[in-house]
Design a protein around this motif. Structure first.
Motif, PDB file in Angstrom:
ATOM      1  N   GLY A   1      81.497  -4.638  48.037  1.00 32.73           N
ATOM      2  CA  GLY A   1      81.323  -3.227  47.689  1.00 32.73           C
ATOM      3  C   GLY A   1      82.595  -2.441  47.424  1.00 32.73           C
ATOM      4  O   GLY A   1      82.702  -1.288  47.853  1.00 32.73           O
ATOM      5  N   PRO A   2      83.566  -3.008  46.684  1.00 30.37           N
ATOM      6  CA  PRO A   2      84.764  -2.217  46.337  1.00 30.37           C
ATOM      7  C   PRO A   2      84.374  -1.036  45.446  1.00 30.37           C
ATOM      8  O   PRO A   2      83.285  -1.022  44.855  1.00 30.37           O
ATOM      9  N   ILE A   3      85.262  -0.068  45.327  1.00 33.43           N
ATOM     10  CA  ILE A   3      84.969   1.170  44.607  1.00 33.43           C
ATOM     11  C   ILE A   3      84.585   0.937  43.141  1.00 33.43           C
ATOM     12  O   ILE A   3      83.815   1.683  42.556  1.00 33.43           O
ATOM     13  N   TRP A   4      85.080  -0.154  42.546  1.00 30.49           N
ATOM     14  CA  TRP A   4      84.828  -0.428  41.124  1.00 30.49           C
ATOM     15  C   TRP A   4      83.530  -1.187  40.874  1.00 30.49           C
ATOM     16  O   TRP A   4      83.167  -1.456  39.725  1.00 30.49           O
ATOM     17  N   ALA A   5      82.814  -1.546  41.941  1.00 30.08           N
ATOM     18  CA  ALA A   5      81.605  -2.364  41.780  1.00 30.08           C
ATOM     19  C   ALA A   5      80.324  -1.548  41.970  1.00 30.08           C
ATOM     20  O   ALA A   5      80.265  -0.627  42.786  1.00 30.08           O
ATOM     21  N   ASP A   6      79.306  -1.911  41.189  1.00 27.51           N
ATOM     22  CA  ASP A   6      77.966  -1.340  41.351  1.00 27.51           C
ATOM     23  C   ASP A   6      77.326  -1.870  42.634  1.00 27.51           C
ATOM     24  O   ASP A   6      77.704  -2.934  43.134  1.00 27.51           O
ATOM     25  N   PRO A   7      76.270  -1.172  43.117  1.00 28.37           N
ATOM     26  CA  PRO A   7      75.474  -1.746  44.212  1.00 28.37           C
ATOM     27  C   PRO A   7      74.772  -3.018  43.729  1.00 28.37           C
ATOM     28  O   PRO A   7      74.635  -3.243  42.525  1.00 28.37           O
ATOM     29  N   ASP A   8      74.312  -3.830  44.675  1.00 24.04           N
ATOM     30  CA  ASP A   8      73.639  -5.073  44.300  1.00 24.04           C
ATOM     31  C   ASP A   8      72.155  -4.809  44.052  1.00 24.04           C
ATOM     32  O   ASP A   8      71.349  -4.789  44.984  1.00 24.04           O
ATOM     33  N   ILE A   9      71.790  -4.627  42.782  1.00 27.96           N
ATOM     34  CA  ILE A   9      70.399  -4.301  42.457  1.00 27.96           C
ATOM     35  C   ILE A   9      69.477  -5.521  42.561  1.00 27.96           C
ATOM     36  O   ILE A   9      68.263  -5.392  42.460  1.00 27.96           O
ATOM     37  N   MET A  10      70.045  -6.693  42.807  1.00 28.82           N
ATOM     38  CA  MET A  10      69.193  -7.867  43.044  1.00 28.82           C
ATOM     39  C   MET A  10      68.563  -7.794  44.434  1.00 28.82           C
ATOM     40  O   MET A  10      67.460  -8.289  44.650  1.00 28.82           O
ATOM     41  N   THR A  11      69.274  -7.191  45.368  1.00 31.99           N
ATOM     42  CA  THR A  11      68.756  -7.117  46.742  1.00 31.99           C
ATOM     43  C   THR A  11      68.284  -5.713  47.116  1.00 31.99           C
ATOM     44  O   THR A  11      67.417  -5.567  47.963  1.00 31.99           O
ATOM     45  N   ASP A  12      68.854  -4.690  46.485  1.00 29.62           N
ATOM     46  CA  ASP A  12      68.460  -3.316  46.798  1.00 29.62           C
ATOM     47  C   ASP A  12      67.695  -2.720  45.618  1.00 29.62           C
ATOM     48  O   ASP A  12      68.284  -2.214  44.665  1.00 29.62           O
ATOM     49  N   LYS A  13      66.381  -2.796  45.665  1.00 25.80           N
ATOM     50  CA  LYS A  13      65.541  -2.369  44.541  1.00 25.80           C
ATOM     51  C   LYS A  13      65.443  -0.843  44.433  1.00 25.80           C
ATOM     52  O   LYS A  13      64.928  -0.316  43.452  1.00 25.80           O
ATOM     53  N   LYS A  14      65.931  -0.130  45.467  1.00 24.40           N
ATOM     54  CA  LYS A  14      65.852   1.344  45.426  1.00 24.40           C
ATOM     55  C   LYS A  14      66.918   1.958  44.515  1.00 24.40           C
ATOM     56  O   LYS A  14      66.806   3.090  44.075  1.00 24.40           O
ATOM     57  N   VAL A  15      67.981   1.209  44.263  1.00 27.04           N
ATOM     58  CA  VAL A  15      69.079   1.724  43.428  1.00 27.04           C
ATOM     59  C   VAL A  15      68.628   1.781  41.971  1.00 27.04           C
ATOM     60  O   VAL A  15      68.072   0.816  41.444  1.00 27.04           O
ATOM     61  N   VAL A  16      68.852   2.930  41.326  1.00 28.75           N
ATOM     62  CA  VAL A  16      68.493   3.081  39.909  1.00 28.75           C
ATOM     63  C   VAL A  16      69.771   3.301  39.099  1.00 28.75           C
ATOM     64  O   VAL A  16      70.497   4.278  39.320  1.00 28.75           O
ATOM     65  N   LEU A  17      70.056   2.372  38.196  1.00 26.63           N
ATOM     66  CA  LEU A  17      71.204   2.515  37.295  1.00 26.63           C
ATOM     67  C   LEU A  17      70.666   2.826  35.901  1.00 26.63           C
ATOM     68  O   LEU A  17      69.656   2.268  35.475  1.00 26.63           O
ATOM     69  N   LYS A  18      71.336   3.732  35.187  1.00 25.53           N
ATOM     70  CA  LYS A  18      70.856   4.153  33.863  1.00 25.53           C
ATOM     71  C   LYS A  18      71.492   3.278  32.777  1.00 25.53           C
ATOM     72  O   LYS A  18      72.564   3.599  32.258  1.00 25.53           O
ATOM     73  N   PHE A  19      70.827   2.184  32.469  1.00 25.73           N
ATOM     74  CA  PHE A  19      71.361   1.242  31.485  1.00 25.73           C
ATOM     75  C   PHE A  19      71.243   1.793  30.067  1.00 25.73           C
ATOM     76  O   PHE A  19      70.367   2.603  29.765  1.00 25.73           O
ATOM     77  N   ASN A  20      72.160   1.360  29.204  1.00 24.04           N
ATOM     78  CA  ASN A  20      72.246   1.800  27.805  1.00 24.04           C
ATOM     79  C   ASN A  20      72.568   3.297  27.679  1.00 24.04           C
ATOM     80  O   ASN A  20      72.310   3.907  26.641  1.00 24.04           O
TER      81      ASN A  20
END
Length: 271
Positions: A40-59
């Motif tokens: 979990g360094p500052i430059w990395a996204d959360p792990d959406i493979m294990t944490d399904k609650k995280v929503v990233l806005k792709f595209n």
């Protein structure tokens, strides 16, 4: 390569089975995200493979993070972005911090090679002038490369090009404020006008099915001899730095040979 840099062997993908449009029922990629990324360094996204609650806005531009590809809108399959080019034999993020495109900027800084009298050196076969570019030796792979780097959240490509060149090739991080200001002024002058050589996907050893490198490579030619005044000095991520003659025998990291060839072409130099 069958082996991922710091991880497992990739699943085998024949060239004709790389495109997603080609059926490949036997495809069995391994899943791998480096412990460095999962920490979990500052430059990395959360792990959406294990944490399904995280929503990233792709595209889209997601807050300060640009998740748009230079290539096209990419598909989201089972909640994960799908590599815009095709299969890589590995899922997860590998060593990359972002899901989807990871944006970099690569400055190809060039000058003419001069002899002791100050005249341009012509190649004996092509009779064209020889171009030199600033190259660093990467600490991670030991290969020679362009002194580029990742576009950090909130930064522009142009700001990254200047910053990475200063840090990687001139080691500005170790200079005092006065030296930094002087170098920054010269770099700013040199980087006023550049030719975009390439913008898009990069065939990078860190790529996976769900995370991949894209870059903007820009040629800045030192017409005024600005960099004769400066001593090249390798920064943290580089083992060494040098002006390297450009020709077809160059073997550089990832797609960097292709970018350097582009610089030779736009400057009508020897290749």
């Amino acid at each position: 390569d069958a082996k991922y840099l710091d991880g497992p062997d990739r699943g085998a993908v024949p060239d004709d089975k790389v495109p997603w449009t080609t059926e490949f029922k036997e495809y069995k990629p391994v899943t791998y995200s480096s412990p460095k990324v999962l920490a979990g360094p500052i430059w990395a996204d959360p792990d959406i493979m294990t944490d399904k609650k995280v929503v990233l806005k792709f595209n889209k531009v997601d807050g300060k993070v640009n998740r748009k590809s230079h290539m096209c809108d990419y598909k989201i399959v089972s909640g994960l972005p799908q590599n815009v080019v095709g299969r890589t034999g590995i899922t997860g993020r590998g060593l990359l911090g972002k899901w989807g495109p990871n944006h970099a900027a690569d400055p190809v800084v060039t000058r003419w090679k001069h002899d002791a009298k100050g005249d341009k050196v012509l190649h004996p076969t092509s009779k064209k002038p020889i171009l030199q570019f600033v190259s660093i030796k990467r600490n991670d792979t030991g290969e020679w490369a362009i002194p580029g780097g990742m576009v950090e959240a909130g930064d522009s490509v142009s700001a990254t090009l200047k910053k990475e060149f200063g840090e990687e090739a001139l080691n500005t991080m170790t200079m005092d404020k006065k030296q930094q200001a002087e170098v920054s002024k010269q770099v700013k002058e040199l980087f006023k006008k550049g030719n975009v050589l390439y913008k898009g996907y990069v065939d990078d050893p860190r790529n996976t099915d769900n995370a991949w490198m894209e870059t903007v490579a820009v040629n800045y030619h030192d017409h005024k001899g600005t960099f004769h005044k400066f001593k090249l000095q390798a920064g943290d991520d580089a083992g060494s730095v040098a002006w390297v003659d450009i020709d077809a025998s160059l073997k550089l990291y990832a797609s960097h040979t292709y970018f350097v060839m582009g610089a030779a072409q736009v400057n009508d130099a020897h290749w």
